[in-house]
Design an enzyme around this catalytic site. Structure first.
Site, PDB file in Angstrom:
ATOM      1  N   GLY A 142       0.825  -1.212   0.000  1.00  0.00           N
ATOM      2  CA  GLY A 142       0.000   0.000   0.000  1.00  0.00           C
ATOM      3  C   GLY A 142       0.858   1.260   0.000  1.00  0.00           C
ATOM      4  N   ILE A 184       5.484  -2.512  11.041  1.00  0.00           N
ATOM      5  CA  ILE A 184       4.999  -1.120  11.075  1.00  0.00           C
ATOM      6  C   ILE A 184       3.490  -1.087  11.316  1.00  0.00           C
ATOM      7  CG2 ILE A 184       4.865   1.055   9.796  1.00  0.00           C
ATOM      8  CD1 ILE A 184       7.207   0.320   8.153  1.00  0.00           C
ATOM      9  N   HIS A 223       3.508   3.065  21.193  1.00  0.00           N
ATOM     10  CA  HIS A 223       3.237   3.955  20.057  1.00  0.00           C
ATOM     11  C   HIS A 223       1.775   4.396  20.122  1.00  0.00           C
ATOM     12  CE1 HIS A 223       3.783   5.761  16.205  1.00  0.00           C
ATOM     13  NE2 HIS A 223       3.041   4.903  15.528  1.00  0.00           N
TER      14      HIS A 223
END
Ligand code: APR
Length: 317
Positions: free
Chosen positions: A12, A119, A176
């Site tokens: 993507g 990620i 995160h």
């Protein structure tokens, strides 16, 4: 010496930029994998056709078959849905867990010796899941978050002080998420503590603290700020650059010290959990966690962030 091979799972927005950066920096041959037919083939063909212009000399291939990642030295995973405005990263856990399960199985089967950088969000949970399913040693499965969170913090400081981003050294710890811990006390510009510079600029400690608080807040919400502007997805250039820094340090055994979502075995008082901390990345993967002393206030923020990660990870099936 044979060329290194980098497999990118997810073709993507981030996957495409990763492929281009790998090629531009000639990090190795690139395989871009996605489940959507034509997407990785189209992106890699497009990038490969720029080779004569940019002058890079690597093979770059798009695929829908896991076999093609065989022998990869590094695997970077971006498969999964990105956020839409109003969503938190944690809202993605259910759908992205399913995707990560198939991805990790593919990596386990076809790239059993790879260094894996995740990620996909919610990051701390997706790294945990990837490590559990692959069964790889924890030093070979890490997450990219801290390089980006720290880069965002550093960028805001550089813009505020009117100095080069190259001379700002900033670090964030923790998960995160919105509870991440930008470490102001350890942030400096050419070795000068950042608060000294802000106090000099504004002539008052109160005003300096106010300006810093705003930058810390912006850092914590920086991903969401991009999502709100893009409306259709989340940040992709900066996450790609950040993961490439980690991959490059591994491939070149540079031993860079990078804020990394790494598995802790008692460091920072945390045991058996993936959390963002400074890590030496070299040929051995996440080779060493570098601990630092936290004061009471920083420790409280770290504890809060670790608690949030624990709660998130506990929801994994
Ligand atoms: N296997 C491989 N690829 C998959 C799978 C799967 N099972 N399921 C989905 N994908 C692919 C999609 O087809 C898509 O091309 O993952 C890609 C994700 O790309 P984007 O939707 O453009 O998302 P991107 O912006 O690249 O972000 C990816 O990283 O930062 C995080 O929150 C972000 O979780 C998101 C991920």
């Amino acid at each position: 010496m044979a060329r290194k091979k980098i497999a990118l799972i997810g073709g993507g927005q981030i996957g495409g930029v990763l492929a281009q950066l790998c090629a531009l920096r000639e990090l190795g041959d690139v395989v871009l994998f996605d489940i959507v037919e034509g997407l990785p083939q189209g992106k890699t063909l497009d990038i490969a056709e720029a080779a004569p212009v940019d002058g890079f000399d690597v093979q770059i291939k798009g695929t829908n078959k896991y076999e093609d990642i065989a022998g990869a030295d590094v695997v970077i995973v971006t498969a999964g849905l990105p956020r839409k405005p109003g969503m938190s990263r944690d809202d993605l856990i259910s759908v992205n867990s399913k995707i990560m399960t198939t991805v990790a199985e593919g990596i386990k089967q076809y790239a059993p010796n790879a260094f894996v950088i995740v990620i996909s969000n919610p990051l701390d949970a997706m790294v945990t899941l990837c490590q559990r399913i692959t069964g790889f040693p924890t030093n070979r499965v890490v997450g990219q978050a801290g390089v980006l969170d720290s880069a965002r913090f550093a960028a805001f400081i550089a813009w505020e002080l009117g100095v080069s981003v190259k001379d700002v050294s900033a670090v964030t710890l923790g998960g995160h998420g919105d509870d991440m811990v930008p470490l102001v006390r350890y942030t400096s510009v050419c070795g000068i503590p950042v608060m000294e510079l802000l106090e000099r600029k504004y002539g008052s400690a109160e005003k300096a603290a106010e300006v810093m608080a705003a930058m810390v807040k912006r850092t914590r919400g920086a991903g969401g700020e991009v999502v709100a502007l893009l409306k259709t997805g989340s940040a992709f250039y900066s996450p790609a650059s950040s993961a490439i820094a980690m991959a490059e340090s591994f491939l070149k055994d540079s031993k860079r010290v990078l804020p990394t979502c790494a598995f802790l075995n008692g460091e920072f008082g945390v045991d058996g959990l993936y959390v963002g901390v400074p890590v030496v990345i070299g040929a051995g993967g996440a080779e060493k966690v570098l601990e630092l002393k936290l004061n009471a206030e920083e420790q409280a923020m770290m504890d809060k962030s670790v608690k949030a990660v624990k709660e998130l990870v506990a929801t994994l099936k």
